[in-house]
Motif scaffolding. Structure first.
Motif, mmCIF file in Angstrom:
data_model
loop_
_atom_site.group_PDB
_atom_site.id
_atom_site.type_symbol
_atom_site.label_atom_id
_atom_site.label_comp_id
_atom_site.label_asym_id
_atom_site.label_seq_id
_atom_site.Cartn_x
_atom_site.Cartn_y
_atom_site.Cartn_z
ATOM 1 N N ILE A 322 0.954 -1.319 0.094
ATOM 2 C CA ILE A 322 0.116 0.105 -0.035
ATOM 3 C C ILE A 322 1.004 1.318 -0.051
ATOM 4 N N ARG A 323 1.923 1.082 0.612
ATOM 5 C CA ARG A 323 2.793 2.432 0.715
ATOM 6 C C ARG A 323 3.510 2.710 -0.560
ATOM 7 N N GLU A 324 3.708 1.388 -1.208
ATOM 8 C CA GLU A 324 4.546 1.607 -2.655
ATOM 9 C C GLU A 324 3.236 2.322 -3.490
ATOM 10 N N TYR A 325 2.080 2.198 -3.350
ATOM 11 C CA TYR A 325 1.038 2.873 -4.369
ATOM 12 C C TYR A 325 0.933 4.297 -3.713
ATOM 13 N N GLN A 326 0.930 4.407 -2.546
ATOM 14 C CA GLN A 326 0.976 5.762 -2.002
ATOM 15 C C GLN A 326 2.003 6.637 -2.327
ATOM 16 N N ALA A 327 3.295 6.203 -2.736
ATOM 17 C CA ALA A 327 4.455 6.905 -3.178
ATOM 18 C C ALA A 327 4.180 7.368 -4.492
ATOM 19 N N LEU A 328 3.211 6.862 -5.297
ATOM 20 C CA LEU A 328 2.999 7.196 -6.656
ATOM 21 C C LEU A 328 1.930 8.208 -6.655
ATOM 22 N N GLY A 329 1.517 8.694 -5.320
ATOM 23 C CA GLY A 329 0.420 9.841 -5.367
ATOM 24 C C GLY A 329 -0.929 9.446 -4.942
ATOM 25 N N ILE A 330 -1.131 7.878 -4.740
ATOM 26 C CA ILE A 330 -2.411 7.555 -4.362
ATOM 27 C C ILE A 330 -2.753 7.782 -2.950
ATOM 28 N N THR A 331 -3.930 8.206 -2.738
ATOM 29 C CA THR A 331 -4.490 8.332 -1.585
ATOM 30 C C THR A 331 -5.756 7.756 -1.169
#
Length: 390
Positions: A322-331
């Motif tokens: 989840i944190r990997e996707y968050q690093a792409l700008g996903i909230t």
């Protein structure tokens, strides 16, 4: 109208109005999805601190607007992500419905703009438009819809939509109307997102593919002076150990036979949805190639249209993905799991404490007489928190 948040995550759950159970593609382990069951899932999501719930749309589902109207009074903070259907609803009617449900839910409505990618289902709904025409309708629909919810009286003469003197007399609670969510992978869909949408959604592809897609959307929006929020739709299978999680994934498709998979894939192949084509390409209908990225499993997509991938692993692994996707700008993270009631609890208990959430469980919002969690020992002592061995 805004879906903006800070660095905290909006974590959604899913209401399975098309069916639920312990296995995919079989009646074994299935359960009736009636109003009491949907109430259980919604109340659980509300109490556990989920930001909202996605209600699916289409002929395989119960009507999302009626479900949301039935469940909103049963919950306190939970938001409802409900679909408007350009081409199936006139924009003025959709705007009135949105304003009404926003008022009745006291500002807890979110809107999912769904263009529709199955030509066969579309024809059953009276929509005889090709892919390009459907997105032309979506553009015109949102031109009118957004202006109405902003309080304007609208005259509009487009290629597909014409209204004169259209207006919404009773305004929504949320300024300019509930935030607009939308997913689509084609160029036409990305144009819609960059022009109108607050939160752009993608299905759960590997992070590199998601990053590539989001860069295109971000650039298109920036060129139009807009900044969007981003979200992803995934299933989740989390257990206390990685071995248990992968065993649960295998068990979920244990009753699938090749004929059932082939039948589902044939249905998906008739669709003109770019996103569905990308989902199907991840596994190619083959159950032997389902792990497509670390802890990302495509088994759900063998028989389920739309979102077909799941995060699989122990709590630390799932949180890291989840944190990997968050690093792409996903909230915005829209999750689901089978069965939905049990997995909502499991994910909330095992993973959500590790995430920076925009919401929190109801039990943490004030003093309660049952905390800390766990059953009283011997009728006299509260259990103490155990230190994790991992």
């Amino acid at each position: 109208m805004t879906a903006k948040s800070d660095n905290n995550l909006n974590v959604f759950w899913f209401l399975p109005t098309h069916g639920d159970g312990r296995y995919l593609g079989t009646t074994q382990g299935g359960r009736p999805v009636d109003l009491p069951y949907l109430q259980q899932v919604a109340v659980a999501a509300d109490s556990l601190g989920y930001y909202g719930v996605l209600i699916p749309t289409g002929k395989s589902c119960e009507d999302s607007w009626l479900v949301a109207a039935a469940l909103a009074p049963q919950t306190r903070n939970l938001r409802y992500l409900v679909a408007v259907r350009p081409g199936l609803q006139p924009p003025t009617l959709a705007a009135r419905m949105a304003a009404t449900l926003d008022r009745l839910s006291e500002g807890r409505l979110l809107i999912n703009v769904v263009t529709g990618g199955d030509p066969v289902e579309n024809k059953g709904d009276g929509i005889f438009l090709n892919h390009t025409e459907r997105y032309e309708v979506t553009q015109e629909f949102l031109d009118v819809y957004r202006r109405l919810l902003a309080g304007e009286k609208v005259d509009y003469h487009g290629k597909h939509i014409k209204v004169e003197g259209a207006e919404v007399l009773f305004p929504p609670v949320q300024e300019n109307g509930p935030p607009l969510y939308f997913g689509g992978s084609s160029d036409a869909a990305i144009d819609v997102a960059s022009d109108h949408i607050d939160a752009y959604l993608t299905w759960g592809e590997p992070p590199a593919q998601v990053a590539e897609k989001l860069e295109v959307v971000k650039a298109r929006a920036k060129a139009k002076g807009r900044e969007l929020q981003y979200g992803i739709r995934l299933h989740v299978i989390v257990r206390e150990t990685e071995e248990e999680a992968w065993a649960a994934a295998d068990k979920l498709i244990a009753h699938l036979d090749d004929d059932t998979i082939a039948q589902a894939q044939q249905i998906f192949s008739r669709m003109d949805s770019t996103g569905q084509a990308r989902m199907s390409a991840l596994h190619k209908g083959n159950r032997d190639n389902l792990v497509i990225s670390p802890n990302l499993w495509a088994g759900v997509g063998l028989v389920r249209g739309g979102a077909g991938t799941a995060l699989v692993g122990n709590p630390q692994q799932v949180a890291e993905r989840i944190r990997e996707y968050q690093a792409l700008g996903i909230t915005n993270f829209i999750f689901s799991g089978y069965p939905h009631l049990e997995e909502a609890h499991r994910f909330a208990e095992l993973v959500m404490p590790m995430l920076p959430l925009s919401t929190r469980p109801r039990s943490q919002s004030g003093n309660v007489n049952t905390g800390p969690f766990g059953e009283t020992i011997g009728g006299a002592a509260r259990p103490t928190k155990q230190v994790s061995a991992s």
